[in-house]
Design an enzyme around this catalytic site. Structure first.
Site, PDB file in Angstrom:
ATOM      1  NE  ARG A  46       0.195   1.346   3.355  1.00  0.00           N
ATOM      2  CZ  ARG A  46       1.110   2.244   3.585  1.00  0.00           C
ATOM      3  NH1 ARG A  46       2.399   1.873   3.688  1.00  0.00           N
ATOM      4  NH2 ARG A  46       0.848   3.514   3.708  1.00  0.00           N
ATOM      5  N   GLY A  47       0.250   2.415  -0.104  1.00  0.00           N
ATOM      6  CA  GLY A  47       1.023   3.645  -0.259  1.00  0.00           C
ATOM      7  C   GLY A  47       1.091   3.952  -1.754  1.00  0.00           C
ATOM      8  CB  ALA A  48       0.006   6.910  -3.719  1.00  0.00           C
ATOM      9  NE  ARG A  80      -6.125   0.640  -1.764  1.00  0.00           N
ATOM     10  CZ  ARG A  80      -5.521   1.156  -0.698  1.00  0.00           C
ATOM     11  NH1 ARG A  80      -4.232   0.956  -0.505  1.00  0.00           N
ATOM     12  NH2 ARG A  80      -6.193   1.896   0.166  1.00  0.00           N
ATOM     13  CD  GLN A 178      -3.003   2.423   6.817  1.00  0.00           C
ATOM     14  OE1 GLN A 178      -3.574   2.719   7.865  1.00  0.00           O
ATOM     15  NE2 GLN A 178      -3.630   2.330   5.673  1.00  0.00           N
ATOM     16  CG  ASP A 219      -3.330   7.816  -1.521  1.00  0.00           C
ATOM     17  OD1 ASP A 219      -2.932   8.104  -0.387  1.00  0.00           O
ATOM     18  OD2 ASP A 219      -3.249   6.672  -2.012  1.00  0.00           O
ATOM     19  CG  ASN A 229      -2.740  11.444   2.727  1.00  0.00           C
ATOM     20  OD1 ASN A 229      -2.173  10.568   2.065  1.00  0.00           O
ATOM     21  ND2 ASN A 229      -2.391  11.697   3.974  1.00  0.00           N
TER      22      ASN A 229
HETATM   23  O1  MRU Z   1      -4.540   3.007   2.196  1.00  0.00           O
HETATM   24  P1  MRU Z   1      -3.074   3.267   2.082  1.00  0.00           P
HETATM   25  O2  MRU Z   1      -2.272   2.722   3.198  1.00  0.00           O
HETATM   26  O3  MRU Z   1      -2.542   2.866   0.722  1.00  0.00           O
HETATM   27  O4  MRU Z   1      -2.959   4.846   2.160  1.00  0.00           O
HETATM   28  C1  MRU Z   1      -1.700   5.453   2.066  1.00  0.00           C
HETATM   29  C2  MRU Z   1      -1.728   6.920   2.272  1.00  0.00           C
HETATM   30  O5  MRU Z   1      -2.754   7.514   2.490  1.00  0.00           O
HETATM   31  C3  MRU Z   1      -0.430   7.642   2.134  1.00  0.00           C
HETATM   32  O6  MRU Z   1      -0.428   8.802   2.902  1.00  0.00           O
HETATM   33  C4  MRU Z   1      -0.194   8.023   0.669  1.00  0.00           C
HETATM   34  O7  MRU Z   1      -0.389   6.945  -0.185  1.00  0.00           O
HETATM   35  C5  MRU Z   1       1.161   8.574   0.457  1.00  0.00           C
HETATM   36  S1  MRU Z   1       2.384   7.316   0.681  1.00  0.00           S
HETATM   37  C6  MRU Z   1       3.890   7.959   0.312  1.00  0.00           C
END
Ligand code: MRU
Length: 328
Positions: A46-48, A80, A178, A219, A229
């Protein structure tokens, strides 16, 4: 040793299963585009930016197996909906293929560029923030969420690297945690002082004067500078404004979606209600109570002090300039 979320092996993708952290470091071996799509959807990764890199490698696996590239693209795209980096990275590997170039080399380039962007954002961000800051962050934006180093957490790591001695308030970030599971794990490995707080603690910490800056990732950033986000980010921005605390967003230009003008038009992922009603596998709500699980929210540009990209620091309303500027 440097934390890695994924490792490309040419015929397979190794993925650190983030659902199991911090208790267990389990590496998954993915060999098909469908397996990669499932890992993204189920949040093993996960994480964009990390989602973007991994999807690009998933595309390569599908194409190498002789599948129709359009089908592979669709499989990976429908995982996603909010993280713009997913669509951006898939667009790049597809374009490479259409132009007769090697999509594998393009995926490797995407990973390398993301790491370099993070290092650059770290440097720019750490120049903005005075020494010994007490920063509050939300979700996980570190090495686990990117190709390495991190966005918002990357700035915090750069502050440490430059001897500026940051202290971090880590929002636990319900319901996936997270913050408490992943960000705290990374900070511990880096030897960066921190304390985990429940999400609802932030406002009172600010009132007490214990927060010097809020730093988060993104995101998707709309053309007018609104930022999607992790759910809870909007509340933090409002709290920061009420307490006169700077609110920084750190994101590579691959997160900017020039075709979506306003934050209201960003698709917001809705995830299963069970994820709210269970915590670490334990029931924390009556079975029969319905729950709403919005995975992201949108912070309007007006509440953001600045957006830090690898191409410079921008006022949110001028974020499109980042797309026309060359990387330094
Ligand atoms: O649902 P997730 O864990 O994928 O969400 C991640 C976030 O909201 C992060 O802040 C975002 O992707 C930036 S990660 C460098």
């Amino acid at each position: 040793m440097e934390v890695k979320a994924f490792v490309w092996k040419g015929d397979r993708l190794l993925l650190l299963d983030q659902r199991k952290l911090p208790k267990t470091e389990l590496w998954l071996e993915l060999r098909t585009d469908e397996e990669v799509a499932k890992a993204i959807k189920d949040m093993a990764v996960r994480g964009a930016p990390a989602i973007g890199c991994v999807a690009a490698y998933g595309f390569v696996l599908g194409v190498k197996a002789g599948k129709d590239p359009r089908e592979v693209y669709e499989t990976l795209k429908n995982t996603r909906p909010t993280a713009y980096n997913l669509f951006w990275a898939l667009g790049r590997v597809m374009k490479a293929l259409e132009e007769g170039k090697d999509p594998e080399q393009e995926a490797i380039r995407i990973e390398k560029e993301d790491y370099e962007a993070n290092r650059r954002m770290g440097k720019l961000g750490s120049e903005l923030i005075p020494p010994r800051p007490r920063v509050l962050t939300h979700c996980n934006t570190g090495a686990l969420a990117t190709a390495g180093w991190g966005t918002a957490l990357g700035v915090i790591r750069s502050l440490k690297e430059e001897g500026k001695e940051p202290f971090v308030w880590v929002d636990e970030t319900r319901p996936y945690l997270q913050g408490s599971r992943l960000t705290a794990w990374e900070l511990l490995k880096e030897g960066i002082p921190h304390k985990i707080v429940t999400d609802s603690t932030a406002g009172f910490l600010m009132k007490r004067g214990a927060v010097d800056a809020v730093i988060v990732g993104a995101d998707r950033i709309s053309a007018r500078g609104d930022v999607a986000n992790k759910i809870g980010t909007y509340s933090l921005a409002l709290l920061a404004r009420a307490h006169n605390i700077p609110f920084y967003v750190v994101a590579p230009t691959s997160t900017i979606d020039p075709s979506t003008e306003r934050g209201e038009d960003i698709p917001i992922e809705e995830r299963p209600e069970e994820e709210v009603k269970l915590c670490g596998g334990c029931e924390v709500a009556p079975k029969d109570s319905p729950a709403l699980h919005l995975a992201f929210d949108v912070t309007p540009a007006e509440l953001i002090t600045a957006i830090i990209t690898e191409r410079g620091v921008f006022k949110p309303s001028e974020i499109l300039r980042a797309l026309s500027r060359n990387s330094p």
